[in-house]
Design an enzyme around this catalytic site. Structure first.
Site, PDB file in Angstrom:
ATOM      1  N   LYS A 217     -42.929  61.077 -47.606  1.00 36.19           N
ATOM      2  CA  LYS A 217     -42.650  59.905 -48.442  1.00 36.19           C
ATOM      3  C   LYS A 217     -42.988  60.179 -49.909  1.00 36.19           C
ATOM      4  O   LYS A 217     -42.321  59.686 -50.815  1.00 36.19           O
ATOM      5  CB  LYS A 217     -43.412  58.690 -47.911  1.00 36.19           C
TER       6      LYS A 217
ATOM      7  N   GLU B  58     -49.389  51.478 -52.191  1.00 35.87           N
ATOM      8  CA  GLU B  58     -48.313  50.668 -52.764  1.00 35.87           C
ATOM      9  C   GLU B  58     -48.750  49.212 -52.797  1.00 35.87           C
ATOM     10  O   GLU B  58     -49.606  48.789 -52.011  1.00 35.87           O
ATOM     11  CB  GLU B  58     -47.053  50.734 -51.890  1.00 35.87           C
TER      12      GLU B  58
ATOM     13  N   HIS C 169     -43.936  47.672 -36.039  1.00 32.75           N
ATOM     14  CA  HIS C 169     -43.141  48.454 -37.000  1.00 32.75           C
ATOM     15  C   HIS C 169     -42.001  49.234 -36.343  1.00 32.75           C
ATOM     16  O   HIS C 169     -41.436  50.134 -36.948  1.00 32.75           O
ATOM     17  CB  HIS C 169     -44.034  49.421 -37.800  1.00 32.75           C
TER      18      HIS C 169
ATOM     19  N   ARG D  56     -31.110  61.798 -40.367  1.00 33.25           N
ATOM     20  CA  ARG D  56     -30.483  61.973 -39.049  1.00 33.25           C
ATOM     21  C   ARG D  56     -29.608  60.774 -38.756  1.00 33.25           C
ATOM     22  O   ARG D  56     -29.562  59.823 -39.535  1.00 33.25           O
ATOM     23  CB  ARG D  56     -31.574  62.083 -37.970  1.00 33.25           C
TER      24      ARG D  56
END
Length: 480
Positions: free
Chosen positions: A115, A199, A234, A291
């Site tokens: 990330k 974040e 999630h 993908r």
């Protein structure tokens, strides 16, 4: 490309093989000992056992899979999703062995697999990102400083992760140290990489992703969005296309941003750029999945495009046969992931035998399936049995068809997420389109499904009793 090895199992292996056969391409299945009689093995033209049941002794053995591909003179390897699909070393090894990896180049997988590296790569491409720090951090005092600068609550995230692992929401400064240690520990355990970053926490987001496709001639298109906000832990459970909340302007801006992300890493093939959409409809880059996605069928249905076919074509060097102007949205599609999980018991895996397993059929109903009646559910792999997809002219039509299809799906022997799918489709928040990633936490409780099931059973019993009494009134004339 005359022969493809599919380095996967279950419904995605069959999905890839179906398109390959349509294109006149022979297919090779690989399987573990426990999957010897699995449908994907029967479906392929050739099949080879590559090891024991645990995936690290079979489906994750990249060198063994490449060896089989070469022995059987396969031209390319399609990784599906999961297993080795986002393993840059495997993609590189496939290429070095003179085979075609049906996916992006290893460099793009490597960059977007982190990330932090992904944020660095797209920084110069005018991609909106959530406020925070874009480098790994271990210093708690520095983390506190950043937290106070961008404002609590904040989100600690694993750089190498996915699926919610190594992710912690920190509401206030005094909780930061303990939550940070937990996130680092979890990330190290799950990914072998404890790098975390910080974040600003977006409180009520929607999870919107954009499907992109790129060829080796510099062409990149986006195939619109998918809404993936109904999640548990999630992990996505219900997906749809298009989103009920995007305006044409936001859709265009998000699509163009996704194309820029793909160009930032010199992307090739099918990929998905994920964004968070806040309550004010501002969107922020989250990550890129390098993908084919589990939920790709909803995109196929609204665009009329076979994404696996495009993957194969661009992998063998062809130009994309479509431009952005050729693509339009038609109708609405909905997908429910049918997992062997018990929604009445915190979605824990439900292992057992599929005593009854009958799939719904009909216009507008598609089932990407990997199992058959009588099979056992292996404990070694992801517990997804199939994907139930419905398509209609409108969102309402797709939802109603999904409720009907769930009712026509017959499964005995294991618990599944079908009742949960029905709960979602009947809930006012989902039907109205006014929901976000907190849908499950906010509205779902196992007792609600139990109550609905009990009520349905009572109604069924009353109808049966009424019919019984009606039958008793019929005068049966004696036979001569």
């Amino acid at each position: 490309m005359k022969k493809i090895l599919v380095a996967n199992r279950g419904e995605i292996a069959i999905r890839v093989m179906t398109t390959a056969k349509k294109m006149g391409i022979k297919t090779v299945a690989v399987y573990s000992t426990i999957d010897r009689n699995a449908p994907h093995v029967q479906f392929a033209d050739e099949a080879v056992c590559i090891g024991e049941a645990p995936s690290n002794q079979s489906y994750l053995l990249g060198s063994k899979i490449i060896e089989v591909a070469k022995q059987l003179n396969a031209d390319g390897i399609h990784p599906g999703y999961g297993f080795l699909s986002e393993n840059a070393d495997f993609a590189e090894a496939v290429e070095k062995n003179g085979l075609i990896f049906i996916g992006p180049k290893s460099k793009a997988i490597k960059v977007m697999g982190s990330k932090l590296a992904a944020k660095e790569a797209v920084k110069a491409y005018d991609i909106p990102m959530v406020a925070g720090i874009d480098k790994a951090i271990t210093d708690v005092n520095k983390a506190k400083e950043i937290g106070n600068e961008i404002g609590f609550p904040i989100l600690i995230k694993a750089s190498a992760g996915g699926g919610g692992k190594g992710m912690r929401v920190v509401e206030k400064e005094e909780d930061l140290e303990s939550q940070m240690q937990r996130a680092i520990s979890e990330a190290t355990s799950a990914f072998g990489d404890g790098s975390v970053f910080i974040e600003k926490y977006v409180g009520s987001p929607r999870h919107i992703e954009i499907q992109v496709m790129a060829d080796s001639h510099g062409n990149v298109v986006h195939l619109f969005e998918r809404e993936c906000s109904v999640q548990r832990r999630h992990q996505k459970v219900v997906e749809e296309a298009p989103s009920s909340v995007l305006t044409p302007e936001i859709r265009k801006n998000m699509g163009e941003a996704a194309v820029r992300v793909a160009k930032a890493c010199d992307y090739l093939g099918a990929g998905t750029v994920e964004f968070l959409l806040d309550e004010n409809h501002n969107f922020y880059f989250l990550e890129m999945n390098t993908r084919l996605q589990v939920e790709h069928p909803v995109t196929e249905l609204i665009t009329g495009i076979d994404l696996v076919e495009l993957q194969i074509k661009v992998a063998r060097g062809e130009k994309l046969p479509i431009t952005q102007d050729d693509l339009t949205i038609k109708g609405h599609a909905l997908e429910l992931r049918v997992y062997a999980e018990d929604p009445l018991n915190d979605f824990l895996p439900s292992v057992g035998n599929l005593e009854t397993y009958q799939l719904p059929v009909g216009e507008g109903i598609r089932v990407d399936n990997g199992f058959e009646e009588g099979m056992d559910i292996p404990i070694y792999y992801d517990p997804m049995l199939a994907k139930l997809i419905t398509y209609g002219n409108t969102r309402e039509e797709a939802i109603e068809l999904m409720i009907k299809a769930i009712g026509d799906y017959e499964v005995k022997g294991v618990a599944t997420t079908l009742p949960f799918g029905k709960f979602v489709c009947e809930h006012e928040a989902f039907r109205s389109g006014n929901f976000n990633t907190h849908f499950v936490k906010k509205y779902y409780a196992a007792e609600k499904i139990e109550a609905a099931t009990t009520e349905e059973a009572k109604v069924a019993a009353m109808i049966a009793m009424k019919q019984y009494f009606e039958d008793q009134k019929i005068v049966r004339l004696p036979l001569n």
